[in-house]
Design a protein around this motif. Sequence first.
Motif, PDB file in Angstrom:
ATOM      1  N   LYS A  93       3.478  30.780  54.994  1.00  0.00           N
ATOM      2  CA  LYS A  93       2.701  30.337  53.474  1.00  0.00           C
ATOM      3  C   LYS A  93       1.839  31.934  52.788  1.00  0.00           C
ATOM      4  O   LYS A  93       2.252  32.547  53.150  1.00  0.00           O
ATOM      5  CB  LYS A  93       2.070  28.922  54.947  1.00  0.00           C
ATOM      6  CG  LYS A  93       0.674  30.391  55.685  1.00  0.00           C
ATOM      7  CD  LYS A  93      -0.633  29.709  56.311  1.00  0.00           C
ATOM      8  CE  LYS A  93      -1.591  29.929  56.812  1.00  0.00           C
ATOM      9  NZ  LYS A  93      -2.161  29.493  57.624  1.00  0.00           N
ATOM     10  N   CYS A  94       1.291  31.764  51.783  1.00  0.00           N
ATOM     11  CA  CYS A  94       0.588  32.058  51.387  1.00  0.00           C
ATOM     12  C   CYS A  94      -0.093  33.000  52.304  1.00  0.00           C
ATOM     13  O   CYS A  94      -1.170  32.177  52.995  1.00  0.00           O
ATOM     14  CB  CYS A  94       0.407  31.503  49.949  1.00  0.00           C
ATOM     15  SG  CYS A  94      -0.865  32.733  48.952  1.00  0.00           S
ATOM     16  N   LEU A  95      -0.715  34.098  51.824  1.00  0.00           N
ATOM     17  CA  LEU A  95      -1.320  34.997  52.684  1.00  0.00           C
ATOM     18  C   LEU A  95      -3.186  34.276  51.530  1.00  0.00           C
ATOM     19  O   LEU A  95      -4.053  34.123  52.548  1.00  0.00           O
ATOM     20  CB  LEU A  95      -1.198  36.436  52.247  1.00  0.00           C
ATOM     21  CG  LEU A  95      -2.790  37.673  52.839  1.00  0.00           C
ATOM     22  CD1 LEU A  95      -3.161  37.588  53.979  1.00  0.00           C
ATOM     23  CD2 LEU A  95      -2.100  38.582  52.197  1.00  0.00           C
ATOM     24  N   PHE A  96      -2.701  34.203  50.535  1.00  0.00           N
ATOM     25  CA  PHE A  96      -4.711  34.304  50.285  1.00  0.00           C
ATOM     26  C   PHE A  96      -4.933  32.970  49.961  1.00  0.00           C
ATOM     27  O   PHE A  96      -6.394  32.847  50.621  1.00  0.00           O
ATOM     28  CB  PHE A  96      -4.514  34.391  49.109  1.00  0.00           C
ATOM     29  CG  PHE A  96      -3.356  36.144  48.246  1.00  0.00           C
ATOM     30  CD1 PHE A  96      -4.750  36.570  47.601  1.00  0.00           C
ATOM     31  CD2 PHE A  96      -2.669  36.185  48.205  1.00  0.00           C
ATOM     32  CE1 PHE A  96      -4.194  38.375  47.098  1.00  0.00           C
ATOM     33  CE2 PHE A  96      -1.275  37.312  47.677  1.00  0.00           C
ATOM     34  CZ  PHE A  96      -2.986  38.468  47.711  1.00  0.00           C
ATOM     35  N   CYS A  97      -4.329  31.721  50.285  1.00  0.00           N
ATOM     36  CA  CYS A  97      -4.236  29.971  50.835  1.00  0.00           C
ATOM     37  C   CYS A  97      -4.780  30.476  51.627  1.00  0.00           C
ATOM     38  O   CYS A  97      -5.970  29.925  52.155  1.00  0.00           O
ATOM     39  CB  CYS A  97      -3.182  29.196  50.437  1.00  0.00           C
ATOM     40  SG  CYS A  97      -2.517  28.940  49.173  1.00  0.00           S
ATOM     41  N   GLY A  98      -4.214  31.229  52.783  1.00  0.00           N
ATOM     42  CA  GLY A  98      -4.392  31.145  53.896  1.00  0.00           C
ATOM     43  C   GLY A  98      -6.342  31.801  54.341  1.00  0.00           C
ATOM     44  O   GLY A  98      -6.885  31.053  54.837  1.00  0.00           O
TER      45      GLY A  98
ATOM     46  N   ARG B 195      -5.941  26.473  43.546  1.00  0.00           N
ATOM     47  CA  ARG B 195      -4.356  25.772  43.227  1.00  0.00           C
ATOM     48  C   ARG B 195      -3.649  27.177  43.464  1.00  0.00           C
ATOM     49  O   ARG B 195      -4.475  28.027  42.969  1.00  0.00           O
ATOM     50  CB  ARG B 195      -4.291  25.080  41.964  1.00  0.00           C
ATOM     51  CG  ARG B 195      -2.627  24.945  41.955  1.00  0.00           C
ATOM     52  CD  ARG B 195      -3.101  24.533  40.360  1.00  0.00           C
ATOM     53  NE  ARG B 195      -3.261  25.125  38.934  1.00  0.00           N
ATOM     54  CZ  ARG B 195      -2.018  26.056  38.769  1.00  0.00           C
ATOM     55  NH1 ARG B 195      -1.355  26.316  38.959  1.00  0.00           N
ATOM     56  NH2 ARG B 195      -2.497  26.544  37.661  1.00  0.00           N
ATOM     57  N   HIS B 196      -2.767  26.899  44.303  1.00  0.00           N
ATOM     58  CA  HIS B 196      -1.731  28.230  44.560  1.00  0.00           C
ATOM     59  C   HIS B 196      -0.917  28.711  43.320  1.00  0.00           C
ATOM     60  O   HIS B 196       0.497  27.540  42.653  1.00  0.00           O
ATOM     61  CB  HIS B 196      -0.876  28.658  45.733  1.00  0.00           C
ATOM     62  CG  HIS B 196      -0.224  29.197  45.705  1.00  0.00           C
ATOM     63  ND1 HIS B 196      -0.055  30.376  46.459  1.00  0.00           N
ATOM     64  CD2 HIS B 196       1.631  29.500  45.249  1.00  0.00           C
ATOM     65  CE1 HIS B 196       0.768  31.603  46.065  1.00  0.00           C
ATOM     66  NE2 HIS B 196       2.093  31.144  45.628  1.00  0.00           N
ATOM     67  N   PHE B 197      -1.192  29.944  42.402  1.00  0.00           N
ATOM     68  CA  PHE B 197      -0.368  30.097  41.431  1.00  0.00           C
ATOM     69  C   PHE B 197      -1.016  31.663  41.366  1.00  0.00           C
ATOM     70  O   PHE B 197      -1.656  32.512  41.578  1.00  0.00           O
ATOM     71  CB  PHE B 197       0.151  29.434  40.257  1.00  0.00           C
ATOM     72  CG  PHE B 197      -2.046  28.885  39.375  1.00  0.00           C
ATOM     73  CD1 PHE B 197      -3.240  29.054  40.304  1.00  0.00           C
ATOM     74  CD2 PHE B 197      -1.912  30.450  38.429  1.00  0.00           C
ATOM     75  CE1 PHE B 197      -4.125  28.668  38.988  1.00  0.00           C
ATOM     76  CE2 PHE B 197      -3.085  30.357  37.467  1.00  0.00           C
ATOM     77  CZ  PHE B 197      -4.007  29.457  37.933  1.00  0.00           C
TER      78      PHE B 197
ATOM     79  N   PHE C 117       2.227  35.482  45.603  1.00  0.00           N
ATOM     80  CA  PHE C 117       1.738  36.225  45.110  1.00  0.00           C
ATOM     81  C   PHE C 117       0.385  35.009  45.248  1.00  0.00           C
ATOM     82  O   PHE C 117       0.795  33.617  44.449  1.00  0.00           O
ATOM     83  CB  PHE C 117       2.270  37.172  44.223  1.00  0.00           C
ATOM     84  CG  PHE C 117       0.381  37.806  44.241  1.00  0.00           C
ATOM     85  CD1 PHE C 117       0.217  39.075  44.605  1.00  0.00           C
ATOM     86  CD2 PHE C 117      -0.230  38.019  42.813  1.00  0.00           C
ATOM     87  CE1 PHE C 117      -1.447  39.729  44.722  1.00  0.00           C
ATOM     88  CE2 PHE C 117      -1.204  38.356  42.803  1.00  0.00           C
ATOM     89  CZ  PHE C 117      -1.997  39.508  43.192  1.00  0.00           C
ATOM     90  N   HIS C 118      -0.622  35.332  44.869  1.00  0.00           N
ATOM     91  CA  HIS C 118      -2.351  34.331  44.107  1.00  0.00           C
ATOM     92  C   HIS C 118      -2.794  34.950  43.732  1.00  0.00           C
ATOM     93  O   HIS C 118      -3.710  36.018  43.974  1.00  0.00           O
ATOM     94  CB  HIS C 118      -3.116  33.954  45.824  1.00  0.00           C
ATOM     95  CG  HIS C 118      -3.782  32.624  45.487  1.00  0.00           C
ATOM     96  ND1 HIS C 118      -3.288  31.529  46.063  1.00  0.00           N
ATOM     97  CD2 HIS C 118      -4.412  32.553  44.547  1.00  0.00           C
ATOM     98  CE1 HIS C 118      -3.601  30.497  45.462  1.00  0.00           C
ATOM     99  NE2 HIS C 118      -5.510  31.283  45.002  1.00  0.00           N
ATOM    100  N   TRP C 119      -3.356  34.379  42.286  1.00  0.00           N
ATOM    101  CA  TRP C 119      -4.011  35.710  41.798  1.00  0.00           C
ATOM    102  C   TRP C 119      -5.557  36.071  41.727  1.00  0.00           C
ATOM    103  O   TRP C 119      -6.181  34.455  42.303  1.00  0.00           O
ATOM    104  CB  TRP C 119      -3.825  35.840  39.740  1.00  0.00           C
ATOM    105  CG  TRP C 119      -4.854  34.026  39.505  1.00  0.00           C
ATOM    106  CD1 TRP C 119      -4.590  33.475  39.614  1.00  0.00           C
ATOM    107  CD2 TRP C 119      -6.047  34.079  39.015  1.00  0.00           C
ATOM    108  NE1 TRP C 119      -4.696  32.716  38.553  1.00  0.00           N
ATOM    109  CE2 TRP C 119      -5.555  32.669  38.292  1.00  0.00           C
ATOM    110  CE3 TRP C 119      -6.723  35.706  38.489  1.00  0.00           C
ATOM    111  CZ2 TRP C 119      -7.361  31.875  37.836  1.00  0.00           C
ATOM    112  CZ3 TRP C 119      -7.524  35.006  38.101  1.00  0.00           C
ATOM    113  CH2 TRP C 119      -8.150  33.278  37.709  1.00  0.00           C
TER     114      TRP C 119
HETATM  115 ZN   LIG Z   1      -1.500  31.081  47.310  1.00  0.00          ZN
END
Ligand SMILES: [Zn+2]
Length: 330
Positions: free
Chosen positions: A191-196, A235-237, A288-290
Amino acid sequence: MSEFRFNRVTGDWVIIASERARRPEDYIIRMNRRDMPPHVSTCPFCVGNEYMTDPVFIEPANGAWKVRVIKNKFPALRPDANPAVEGGINTRTMSGLGYHEVLIEHAEHNRYLFDQNVDEMKIVLASLKRRYVEIAQDDRIALVVIFKNHGAGAGSSLEHPNCQIMATPVLPNDVRRRTEDARQFFDENGKCLFCGIIEDETKEGKRIVHKSEHFVSFVPFAAISPFHTWLMPLRHFPDFGSITDEELSDLAAHMRRLLRKIYFGLDDPDFNFVVRSILERLSDKRSFHWYMSFIPRVAQPAGFELGSGMYINASLPERCAEFLRKINAG
Ligand SMILES: [Zn+2]
Ligand SMILES: [Zn+2]
């Protein structure tokens, strides 16, 4: 007791020196920007002096302008440079290919971002997006950085409110390391580090500054300096250029609120913000997540930071977040 905190996104340890901690109120430094007039006849960014700058585009295209994107008069990089790499292994050079532009945020000389209404702020953000997307189409470019320097302490030499867009054909080591770390995190955890981080911060709540429909702002667990704040899309992008119109509206309102909290809470400090984004065509979309990083310049890095690359933060991130949360930004 002071403690080391690890920033999972930057890969850096930060010393949170709570014994030396000052109260959030102690960081207030009064600046003298309030007496500035709305128009300065010698300012190259003011109305009537448009002939002094070379425009890329103007918003709106006709009539009184709200935002102007111009070429930097003394660009650090330029798109007509030859990208050939030259020199030996220890003396490698490349001519200064890239873009260096300025976005004039408002026609009035003293209308700072915090003082704009949401619609004006949205025009600024939409213009940044437009130029970001246009530059990203140049496939020689590897990175587009949007940033703002507000005040001399943040590296600004011009009073008239502006932010800058720079684009480079090479990825700096710092960006490469961060994106590779994020990709490795994804590979190991699925999973995305940033979403976590967003999930954890939202659950814990104590470092949150504000949450809106599409964004959350918070003081990072291992913030490098007092009131250092991250603003992330829910939102993940990976790419700021993919932001939707609805998200832009929410970002304008959210950012306005955050800047007003910083302005009123800390009495108009110098600050920087930077958009951390990876071009879609170069990114591993999943990892990656801006986001945006806001750094009020209320404490200066000194010898230890220069010598070690490690920051000492004499404030508690939780107390800084609580302080900003309570400031009425209406
Ligand atoms: Zn993310
Ligand atoms: Zn001006």
